[in-house]
Design a protein around this motif. Structure first.
Motif, PDB file in Angstrom:
ATOM      1  N   VAL A 150       2.664   5.604  -5.543  1.00 33.32           N
ATOM      2  CA  VAL A 150       4.046   5.765  -5.077  1.00 33.32           C
ATOM      3  C   VAL A 150       4.730   6.927  -5.785  1.00 33.32           C
ATOM      4  O   VAL A 150       5.433   7.719  -5.159  1.00 33.32           O
ATOM      5  N   LEU A 151       4.509   7.070  -7.078  1.00 33.60           N
ATOM      6  CA  LEU A 151       5.132   8.171  -7.812  1.00 33.60           C
ATOM      7  C   LEU A 151       4.655   9.533  -7.308  1.00 33.60           C
ATOM      8  O   LEU A 151       5.399  10.510  -7.362  1.00 33.60           O
ATOM      9  N   GLY A 182       2.332  -8.491  -9.666  1.00 35.05           N
ATOM     10  CA  GLY A 182       1.224  -8.382  -8.737  1.00 35.05           C
ATOM     11  C   GLY A 182       0.800  -6.960  -8.406  1.00 35.05           C
ATOM     12  O   GLY A 182       0.141  -6.730  -7.397  1.00 35.05           O
ATOM     13  N   LEU A 183       1.181  -5.993  -9.267  1.00 37.80           N
ATOM     14  CA  LEU A 183       0.870  -4.588  -9.001  1.00 37.80           C
ATOM     15  C   LEU A 183      -0.011  -4.008 -10.100  1.00 37.80           C
ATOM     16  O   LEU A 183      -0.122  -4.569 -11.188  1.00 37.80           O
ATOM     17  N   THR A 236      -2.562   0.609   0.335  1.00 39.49           N
ATOM     18  CA  THR A 236      -2.818  -0.589   1.144  1.00 39.49           C
ATOM     19  C   THR A 236      -1.670  -0.910   2.086  1.00 39.49           C
ATOM     20  O   THR A 236      -1.710  -1.908   2.794  1.00 39.49           O
ATOM     21  N   GLY A 237      -0.629  -0.063   2.078  1.00 44.13           N
ATOM     22  CA  GLY A 237       0.484  -0.259   2.991  1.00 44.13           C
ATOM     23  C   GLY A 237       1.595  -1.152   2.479  1.00 44.13           C
ATOM     24  O   GLY A 237       2.474  -1.560   3.242  1.00 44.13           O
ATOM     25  N   THR A 238       1.597  -1.457   1.207  1.00 47.92           N
ATOM     26  CA  THR A 238       2.643  -2.284   0.615  1.00 47.92           C
ATOM     27  C   THR A 238       3.788  -1.398   0.146  1.00 47.92           C
ATOM     28  O   THR A 238       3.577  -0.443  -0.588  1.00 47.92           O
ATOM     29  N   MET A 239       5.002  -1.720   0.584  1.00 44.51           N
ATOM     30  CA  MET A 239       6.189  -1.001   0.125  1.00 44.51           C
ATOM     31  C   MET A 239       6.557  -1.540  -1.246  1.00 44.51           C
ATOM     32  O   MET A 239       6.696  -2.753  -1.433  1.00 44.51           O
TER      33      MET A 239
END
Length: 90
Positions: free
Chosen positions: A35-36, A26-27, A60-63
């Motif tokens: 993130v990188l 889902g990414l 979007t604030g997803t860890m």
């Protein structure tokens, strides 16, 4: 924070490639690259593979967690994401 010069992505239509693997979770490439490049990321090592990994937030604030490998360090540092996913707990 990890330091690198280049991120290597497999062909988008390669069913065994890293692009398809993260999409199955889902990414997107953009999520992983955010993130990188995030200076507040947390760097550690995967307990299952021994590969380096980072935890960080997408825009979007997803860890998410990104496992990667270092392909080369000279003359530039090149990394290749292996997988990325939302961890069950951080």
């Amino acid at each position: 924070m990890i330091e690198f010069d280049l991120i290597v992505w497999d062909d988008e239509d390669d069913p065994k490639g890293n692009v398809q693997h993260i999409a199955a979770n889902g990414l997107t490439i953009e999520d992983v690259e955010q993130v990188l490049r995030d200076p507040s990321q947390r760097v550690t090592v995967s307990r299952s593979t021994g590969r380096p990994l980072v935890f960080g937030m997408t825009e979007t604030g997803t860890m998410i967690l990104v496992v990667y490998e270092i392909l080369e360090t000279e003359p530039v540092t090149v990394i290749r994401p292996v997988t990325a996913y939302e961890p069950e707990s951080v």
